[in-house]
Design an enzyme around this catalytic site. Structure first.
Site, PDB file in Angstrom:
ATOM      1  N   GLU A 146       0.831  -1.212   0.000  1.00 19.81           N
ATOM      2  CA  GLU A 146       0.000   0.000   0.000  1.00 19.81           C
ATOM      3  C   GLU A 146       0.868   1.267   0.000  1.00 19.81           C
ATOM      4  O   GLU A 146       0.577   2.231  -0.699  1.00 19.81           O
ATOM      5  CB  GLU A 146      -0.946   0.010   1.210  1.00 19.81           C
ATOM      6  CG  GLU A 146      -1.989  -1.090   1.195  1.00 19.81           C
ATOM      7  CD  GLU A 146      -2.724  -1.179  -0.129  1.00 19.81           C
ATOM      8  OE1 GLU A 146      -2.899  -0.146  -0.796  1.00 19.81           O
ATOM      9  OE2 GLU A 146      -3.103  -2.289  -0.528  1.00 19.81           O
ATOM     10  N   GLU A 228       0.083  -2.910 -10.156  1.00 21.62           N
ATOM     11  CA  GLU A 228       0.015  -3.867  -9.052  1.00 21.62           C
ATOM     12  C   GLU A 228       1.328  -4.647  -8.966  1.00 21.62           C
ATOM     13  O   GLU A 228       1.853  -4.864  -7.885  1.00 21.62           O
ATOM     14  CB  GLU A 228      -1.153  -4.834  -9.238  1.00 21.62           C
ATOM     15  CG  GLU A 228      -2.528  -4.201  -9.029  1.00 21.62           C
ATOM     16  CD  GLU A 228      -2.702  -3.626  -7.632  1.00 21.62           C
ATOM     17  OE1 GLU A 228      -2.300  -4.270  -6.650  1.00 21.62           O
ATOM     18  OE2 GLU A 228      -3.247  -2.508  -7.530  1.00 21.62           O
TER      19      GLU A 228
END
Lengths: 404, 184
Positions: A146, A228
């Site tokens: 994150e 990602e």
């Protein structure tokens, strides 16, 4: 590392402008389909205004809206010291200029996301279910992922690309629908000479209205998938421990609960796609996230080191392709960063009674419940609106004084 | 007349170039300093945690006197160290002693279940992590800075304004290996 962020930012800009161009073209075609004489520029203007308003809103209050929609609550260190420590560790490791705010989402499904268009003002949100299921190393992996999104400016990109995509879909929808309700009114009024040209423009506009949203979406998804992978690579570099993130992803994938507060707009922000697709095969093209099993396989095959180049090598090996995931500046750094060894912490596997109880406890803590450990072994949970100053243990009858 | 203008423009370009080079060197040096202060903050935090840890552990571990004495000794050594090298060495010894304590804790189930101890253990684990992450980030910054100083053309400006190379925070390999990789 600074060059890496720059490269990422440049890519965002290119995508940003190509989506913007699509948006303006869309406005132009629709405008000219209605008013052949100069209507194209009016259409462009409207498209630009819609996009501008949406962007301004999302830039200034996007994180607040996202956090509110997902039901996240900001917490202090007392609620979950370990989560706080881990976020701080990752802040140091990633050299973030400021500590991200920490949020906990009242949900049993394990997931997490990050917000903040600027690294100076960012937030990390994790669900209570995630905290209950993961051990320290795994949680560190998730938080690192994150934090990488914050560092790589993915949040900024996601917000703007998302808005642009939203505007394209919105405008196309409005245009196509308006065709049902007397769209042809203006075409019949137009001068005889341009009748045929008008027809062609109309057809182009319709085709564009159908294709643009699909193309824009595919582009958006492809780039968001790449991000990602990049965030996984950065997470490994920050933690020097690929196994942590790998087993966390596995646990997240294996959970059967559904994240109730996620929707189509917020889905790309989460670490794993919260909306489980039914037709797995088709979704590969239209998914914002790469398949978890693949991400895990790449992470597990990293054995040489924790630098970007090691991730790229692992990626090439697993995917059998040479698709550059990491910008070349990231690969230029050839120094070896050794992998960390596992710290032995108890691992809770699957969803047992204890995880359910822990999830509940974390949620209660977030909601300001206080806890008293009675000497008979019972844990008494007191709601924040409890009025009395004393309390008797329901099991053994001991008296407890409540000082708050 | 035109000759003069060309010369002036050239001078202006060179001056601007030197200024931007100088500023980027300053920026990099400040990043190194900032990264170092990050390590310092965490080391200090570890030193602050140690007395609490010893206090909690003392009641349980009566036979491990030597380990605790070592921890106390290395802690004060580490606090007195001033240069990067000295600090790295003393902190390495301290890490080793704390690692030995961790191994011993395995033999005391009561201690492992103690709430106070659990909280301290989390803080200490986190501080150790922060130290190692801060060290990595410090070394990264030193690498960027030293590269800039050595590479052409910034090396000329670095030489002119006496920018000196910074020392890496190195833990000797042998010492690092001594630290047992066992958690509480």
């Amino acid at each position: 590392m600074w060059e890496l962020i720059e490269a990422n930012r440049r890519k965002s800009l290119i995508l940003f402008f190509s989506l913007g161009l699509t948006l303006l073209l869309l406005g132009y075609f629709f405008g000219s389909a209605y008013y052949p004489d100069g209507g194209g520029f009016i259409g462009m203007f409207f498209a630009f205004v819609i996009w501008g308003i949406l962007s301004l809103i999302s830039y200034f209050s996007g994180s607040k809206i996202l956090l509110a929609v997902s039901g996240a609550k900001e917490v202090t260190k007392e609620v979950h010291p370990q989560l706080f420590n881990i976020v701080e560790e990752m802040k140091i490791s990633a050299s973030l200029p400021a500590m991200p705010k920490v949020y906990i989402i009242n949900e049993a499904a394990p997931n997490a996301f990050a917000t903040g268009v600027k690294p100076e003002n960012s937030a990390v949100a994790v669900t209570a279910g995630l905290l209950a299921r993961l051990n320290r190393d795994e949680l560190q992996g998730v938080v690192a992922h994150e934090v990488s999104h914050i560092v790589n400016r993915d949040v900024l990109f996601m917000t703007f690309a998302g808005i642009m995509l939203g505007s394209i879909v919105l405008i196309s929808e409005v245009f196509l629908r308006s065709l049902w309700f007397g769209g042809g009114r203006y075409t019949s009024k137009s001068s005889k000479s341009s009748g045929q040209g008008q027809m062609i423009i109309m057809i182009v506009a319709i085709v564009f209205a159908i294709l643009a949203p699909i193309l824009a979406q595919l582009l958006y998804f492809a780039i968001s998938r790449k991000r990602e992978y990049l965030a996984d690579a950065s997470a490994v570099r920050y933690t020097r421990y690929p196994e942590g993130l790998a087993s966390a992803l596995e646990k997240i994938a294996n959970s059967t609960e559904e994240l109730k507060t996620a929707n189509k707009v917020t889905a790309p922000m989460y670490i794993a796609n919260p909306l489980k697709p039914k037709g797995q095969k088709l979704s590969n093209l239209t998914s914002t996230h790469p398949p978890i099993s693949e991400r895990v396989r790449i992470l597990r095959s990293m054995s040489g080191g924790a630098n970007y180049i090691d991730y790229q090598n692992a990626f090439n090996k697993i995917k059998k392709s040479n698709l550059p995931i990491i910008p070349s500046s990231g690969l230029a750094d050839q120094t070896t960063i050794g992998l960390k060894e596992a710290s032995i912490t108890p691992v809770t596997l699957g969803l047992n009674k204890q995880t359910k109880r822990d999830t509940g406890d974390i949620m209660m803590k977030v909601n300001n419940y206080s806890f008293i450990d009675c000497s008979c072994g019972l844990k008494i949970k007191i709601p924040p609106d409890f009025q009395k100053t004393e309390l008797f243990c329901p099991r053994c009858g001991r008296k407890h004084n409540l000082n708050s | 007349m035109t000759g003069l203008i060309i010369v002036l423009v050239l001078i202006a370009v060179v001056v601007l170039f030197v200024i931007s080079m100088y500023n980027s060197l300053i920026q990099l040096r400040n990043r190194v300093k900032n990264a170092w202060s990050q390590i310092d903050v965490q080391l200090k935090r570890r030193h602050d945690l140690i007395p609490n840890l010893l206090e909690t552990v003392k009641g349980y571990m009566k036979h491990e006197r030597e380990i605790m004495e070592n921890i106390t000794k290395y802690r004060s050594q580490a606090m007195d160290a001033s240069t990067v090298g000295e600090k790295a060495q003393a902190e390495g010894l301290l890490s080793g002693a704390l690692g030995q304590l961790r191994v011993q804790v395995e033999n005391y189930p009561d201690l492992k279940a103690n709430q106070n101890f659990l909280a301290l253990q989390e803080e200490l684990t986190s501080t150790e992590n922060k130290i190692s992450f801060a060290r990595q980030s410090y070394n990264d910054q030193v690498l960027f800075y030293n590269n800039k100083i050595q590479m052409f053309p910034s090396n000329i400006i670095a030489g002119m304004f006496k920018f000196l190379q910074e020392e890496f925070f190195q833990v000797e390999d042998a010492k690092e290996r001594e630290v047992p990789k066992v958690s509480f």
